[in-house]
Write an enzyme that holds these catalytic residues in place. Structure first.
Site, PDB file in Angstrom:
ATOM      1  N   GLY A  36       0.816  -1.211   0.000  1.00 16.75           N
ATOM      2  CA  GLY A  36       0.000   0.000   0.000  1.00 16.75           C
ATOM      3  C   GLY A  36       0.843   1.252   0.000  1.00 16.75           C
ATOM      4  CB  ALA A  37       4.340   1.735  -0.663  1.00 17.66           C
ATOM      5  CE1 TYR A  80      -9.319   0.705   7.998  1.00 15.56           C
ATOM      6  CE2 TYR A  80      -9.697   1.745  10.131  1.00 15.56           C
ATOM      7  CZ  TYR A  80      -8.889   1.512   9.032  1.00 15.56           C
ATOM      8  OH  TYR A  80      -7.637   2.093   8.973  1.00 15.56           O
TER       9      TYR A  80
END
Length: 247
Positions: A13-14, A155
């Site tokens: 997720g960079a 979440y």
């Protein structure tokens, strides 16, 4: 002193936000970075920024929720660099809705990426790290996984699961000198939070003793500590980066 000099770090997720900040902070401290994201163009852009800092970078499009893609990410890293020293599990999504309105697809998507994706990557990296007899795994959880939040049951459940997974993995891998910790960010300024209504932002700020939102770099600095030699006796911990929001 470069805290992660010549280390090989995989960061999921960079392409943007917290993941990008972690990648750049590690690179500025000497690491070579594998940039993983479903957004291939974004991953390439982050990789270019890393190379501009004089470090090596490899961008790999990866859906961490798919086991063989997580395995291929780790395999490609080892093939390119010969080892893997650090894994940061940052990839995550939200599909917010009140519990009574949340459909099965919203629940499954968040659990699949945030929790199963973290599991997939830990499992894939554990074998090469065990052979090396050393490694650092840093999982990005959230204060929501500790305190809950209305409209984010999926979440919150996924991030609470990441905390339990972190502690279990830390106990299993400690004998091979693999340290596993979690970072729980609070209200951090990202693309997602910038779109919140002004009233919601002000409500969040009233809950934060430091009276400001955090920046992605605040999270990156704690990850750098956990990745480097100064945290050699720290494992199985959850470090809040939230300005005192959850004490």
């Amino acid at each position: 002193m470069n805290l992660v000099d010549e280390q090989i770090a995989v960061i999921t997720g960079a392409a943007r936000g917290i993941g990008r900040a972690i990648a750049l902070r590690f690179a500025a401290n000497g690491a070579h970075i594998v940039v993983s994201d479903v957004d291939e163009a974004g991953a390439q852009a982050t990789a270019a920024e890393i190379e501009a800092l004089g470090r090596q970078a490899l961008a790999i499009k990866t859906d961490v929720s798919v086991a063989n893609e997580a395995e291929n990410l780790i395999k490609a890293t080892v093939e390119r660099f010969g080892r893997i020293d650090i894994l940061v599990n940052n990839a995550g999504i939200t599909r917010d809705s009140l519990l009574m309105r949340m459909d099965e697809a919203q629940w499954d998507a968040v659990i699949r990426v945030n929790l199963k994706g973290t599991f997939n990557c830990i499992k894939a990296v554990s074998r090469p790290m065990m052979k090396q007899r050393q490694g650092r795994i840093i999982n990005i959880s959230s204060v929501v996984g500790v305190m809950g939040n209305a409209g984010q049951a999926n979440y919150a459940a996924s991030k609470a699961g990441v905390i339990g997974l972190t502690k279990s993995a830390a106990k299993e891998l400690a004998a091979r000198n693999i340290l596993v910790n979690a970072v729980a960010p609070g209200y951090i300024e990202t693309e997602m939070t910038r779109n919140l209504p002004a009233e919601a932002v002000e409500t969040f700020r009233t809950l934060i003793p430091l009276q400001r939102q955090g920046m992605p770099e605040d999270v990156a600095d704690v990850c750098l500590f956990l990745a480097g030699p100064l945290s050699a006796y720290v494992t199985g911990q959850v470090i809040h980066v939230d300005g005192g929001m959850v004490m």
